[in-house]
Motif scaffolding. Structure first.
Motif, mmCIF file in Angstrom:
data_model
loop_
_atom_site.group_PDB
_atom_site.id
_atom_site.type_symbol
_atom_site.label_atom_id
_atom_site.label_comp_id
_atom_site.label_asym_id
_atom_site.label_seq_id
_atom_site.Cartn_x
_atom_site.Cartn_y
_atom_site.Cartn_z
ATOM 1 N N GLU A 101 26.703 6.887 -28.143
ATOM 2 C CA GLU A 101 27.495 6.722 -29.493
ATOM 3 C C GLU A 101 28.111 5.007 -30.049
ATOM 4 O O GLU A 101 29.095 5.353 -30.904
ATOM 5 N N ALA A 102 28.316 4.301 -29.298
ATOM 6 C CA ALA A 102 28.278 2.702 -29.732
ATOM 7 C C ALA A 102 27.164 2.249 -30.516
ATOM 8 O O ALA A 102 27.374 0.908 -31.263
ATOM 9 N N GLN B 112 41.038 8.328 -25.118
ATOM 10 C CA GLN B 112 41.189 9.745 -24.377
ATOM 11 C C GLN B 112 39.056 9.483 -23.504
ATOM 12 O O GLN B 112 38.685 10.283 -23.212
ATOM 13 N N HIS B 113 38.404 8.786 -24.614
ATOM 14 C CA HIS B 113 37.347 9.533 -23.932
ATOM 15 C C HIS B 113 37.093 7.624 -24.434
ATOM 16 O O HIS B 113 37.050 7.342 -25.597
ATOM 17 N N GLU B 114 35.945 6.559 -23.510
ATOM 18 C CA GLU B 114 34.413 6.013 -23.820
ATOM 19 C C GLU B 114 33.855 6.201 -24.430
ATOM 20 O O GLU B 114 32.563 6.961 -23.517
ATOM 21 N N LEU C 203 51.757 6.506 -32.347
ATOM 22 C CA LEU C 203 52.016 7.144 -33.226
ATOM 23 C C LEU C 203 49.766 7.405 -32.710
ATOM 24 O O LEU C 203 49.177 5.875 -32.979
ATOM 25 N N TRP C 204 49.273 7.798 -32.146
ATOM 26 C CA TRP C 204 48.548 8.418 -31.449
ATOM 27 C C TRP C 204 47.092 8.818 -32.801
ATOM 28 O O TRP C 204 45.991 8.888 -32.968
ATOM 29 N N ASP C 205 47.456 9.232 -33.372
ATOM 30 C CA ASP C 205 47.028 10.340 -34.782
ATOM 31 C C ASP C 205 47.591 10.820 -35.314
ATOM 32 O O ASP C 205 48.591 10.869 -35.676
ATOM 33 N N ILE C 206 46.376 10.781 -37.357
ATOM 34 C CA ILE C 206 47.013 11.394 -38.427
ATOM 35 C C ILE C 206 46.192 13.075 -38.052
ATOM 36 O O ILE C 206 44.931 12.460 -38.663
ATOM 37 N N GLY C 207 46.509 13.476 -38.724
ATOM 38 C CA GLY C 207 45.804 15.458 -38.864
ATOM 39 C C GLY C 207 45.896 15.894 -39.980
ATOM 40 O O GLY C 207 46.979 15.262 -40.831
ATOM 41 N N TYR D 56 36.923 13.670 -36.703
ATOM 42 C CA TYR D 56 38.159 13.413 -36.449
ATOM 43 C C TYR D 56 39.304 13.647 -35.283
ATOM 44 O O TYR D 56 40.122 12.510 -34.919
ATOM 45 N N THR D 57 38.241 14.394 -34.353
ATOM 46 C CA THR D 57 39.329 15.019 -33.477
ATOM 47 C C THR D 57 38.633 13.695 -32.309
ATOM 48 O O THR D 57 38.668 13.145 -31.346
ATOM 49 N N ARG D 58 37.216 13.718 -32.056
ATOM 50 C CA ARG D 58 36.460 12.759 -31.518
ATOM 51 C C ARG D 58 37.075 10.967 -32.056
ATOM 52 O O ARG D 58 37.403 10.708 -31.307
#
Length: 369
Positions: free
Chosen positions: A105-106, A98-100, A167-171, A88-90
């Motif tokens: 990975e793709a 924040q990460h390309e 809103l950039w994330d729901i933890g 979820y963090t990734r």
């Protein structure tokens, strides 16, 4: 109803006559409704009713074992959530820019190769020349999910979308120790509406059969929730609005006054109705309805939306749900029991009621405590 004497040999008393199920006994009438089944059971001979009570006592013991089973299932879910958390963090790092992702990975085995082979340069400048895209992350990732999921879109107000853009994330965090519950953390970029970087909602669960309805037990249930205070900036509180209305009575009759009232907004989600401390206290029916709906949303976010967010973003999860609903509709046309099967698949939730509280007919899946 006349039945043969009980099995096992020996003489029978007049009290036991008619209790057996021998070959000469007339067939049991088939009950077509639960009410008829209950009436039939109540009309059984005394000793047969005692045997039914013994069976129900055994069933109660089975329910207690089932509760322990669900407690272990919950502990297992909490254990494996720790393995999901880094994923979820990734995910948040990618959606927020924040990460390309690298080519490796793709690389996705189930990807549509035709769409993957499209021209990677799709932006066009004023001269009509193609330029490389300069877009970070996945814009409106969570807002898109809210807008396309029926259960969530209905709680979004007109003024909420600009805020949900941030809103950039729901933890998701599970309670530790002996307590059972979970916390949803809504993480926002700095915005012009409130100062809080994170808004939280905690749900408390229980895994104990209800003393008044032990056979209704079907696993852990939400029975309480608690939001958080939102520190709104001056004039930016979207949960309140000003309306003008004419005074109908008193010395100011006919005058127009301005009044602040509650506004439809997703952010009311963080101010749920409070339940009285006394578990026997009566809870207003409207409050029960609001809590039942709240519990359903919290459960859905935890069970489906947070774990499978990308599939909600692409619409694949909704398509699967729609296909299931179409199948259920087809079953409904053939069998009236289809609606009961649909309700059985929904989350088991509870909102506490008092001695005089009534169940909400609109939410059959939300049982009362």
């Amino acid at each position: 109803m006349t039945m043969d004497v009980a099995r096992g040999g020996g003489s029978s008393s007049s009290e036991e006559e008619g209790e057996g199920a021998g070959a000469g006994a007339p067939p049991f009438p088939r009950a077509t409704t639960a009410e008829e089944a209950g009436a039939r059971a109540a009309g059984l001979p005394y000793r047969v009713r005692r045997r039914v009570k013994a069976l129900k006592k055994l069933q109660l013991e089975a329910t207690d074992i089932e509760a322990k089973f669900y407690e272990e299932v919950y502990a297992l879910e909490r254990k494996y959530h720790l393995q999901h958390a880094p994923l979820y963090t990734r995910r948040a790092a990618i959606t927020d820019g924040q990460h390309e992702p690298s080519e490796e990975e793709a690389t996705f085995a189930l990807a549509d190769t035709d769409s993957e082979d499209e021209d990677k340069i799709t932006e066009v400048n004023d001269e009509g020349e193609k330029v490389e895209e300069d877009v970070k992350g996945i814009a409106s990732f969570w807002l898109t999910i809210f807008q396309t999921e029926e259960l969530l879109v209905e709680i979004i107000g007109e003024e909420d979308e600009p805020i949900l853009e941030q809103l950039w994330d729901i933890g998701l965090q599970f309670d530790q120790g002996d307590s059972m519950g979970f916390t949803l953390s809504f993480k926002f970029h700095p915005n012009e509406h409130f100062t809080d970087p994170v808004l939280t909602k905690h749900y408390t669960m229980k895994c104990i059969p209800d003393k008044e309805d032990p056979f209704g037990f079907e696993g852990p249930e939400i029975f309480k929730c608690e939001g958080c205070k939102i520190n709104w900036k001056e004039g930016k509180n979207v949960t309140r609005k000003l309306i003008k209305k004419k005074v109908k009575k008193g010395k100011d009759k006919g005058k127009t006054v301005t009044k602040e009232v509650k506004n439809d907004s997703f952010f009311n989600f963080f101010s749920p109705p409070a339940l009285p401390e006394d578990p026997e206290a009566e809870v207003d029916e409207e409050v029960q309805m609001l809590l039942q709906h709240d519990f359903q949303i919290g459960h859905y976010l935890r069970e489906r939306v947070v774990p499978r967010a990308v599939l909600f973003f692409t619409g694949e999860e909704q398509e699967e749900d729609e296909e299931e609903e179409e199948e259920e509709d087809d079953m409904d046309e053939e069998d009236d029991e289809g609606s009961e099967e649909e309700a059985a698949e929904r989350p088991k939730l509870k909102a506490r009621k008092g001695k005089s509280g009534g169940e909400a007919a609109e939410n059959p899946e939300c049982k009362q405590q």
